[in-house]
Design a protein around this motif. Sequence first.
Motif: not given
Length: 139
Positions: A109-138
Amino acid sequence: KDFIYEMKESISTISQDNNLNMNNIESLRLEMSNELKIIDGIRQSIQLNEQNIKQNTELVIETKDMYNNIKDDVKDIFSKINSLNESNEILSKDESVEVDRMLLLENQDKLYKQVDELEKLVSSNSENINAVSHSSESS
């Protein structure tokens, strides 16, 4: 004499106009110099943003690679847990084995939770990069 007086007045007016024009030109020079400094500052800011975007993109790629490696490791661990669970079922009559089995399930159960947290972190990082990329392009 009137003609000479008019000529002096005319020369005086032309001279005043010339001085005003020279002052205006100097003001414009100063304005242009300030605007060039501002443009240079903007150019430097853009370069910094581009460097940050490049670094952030590299970090996201590294994070995704780490995530994929961890995901593979977790799959291996789960398959080992499942095989241990099967073995435990055979030995489930023994109380100590049952305790080990419960610990394995908790860890699973702990491993499942850690994997979920890691997926959220990667997703959040990707969204932040996309946001920064779009803001600099504009900009």
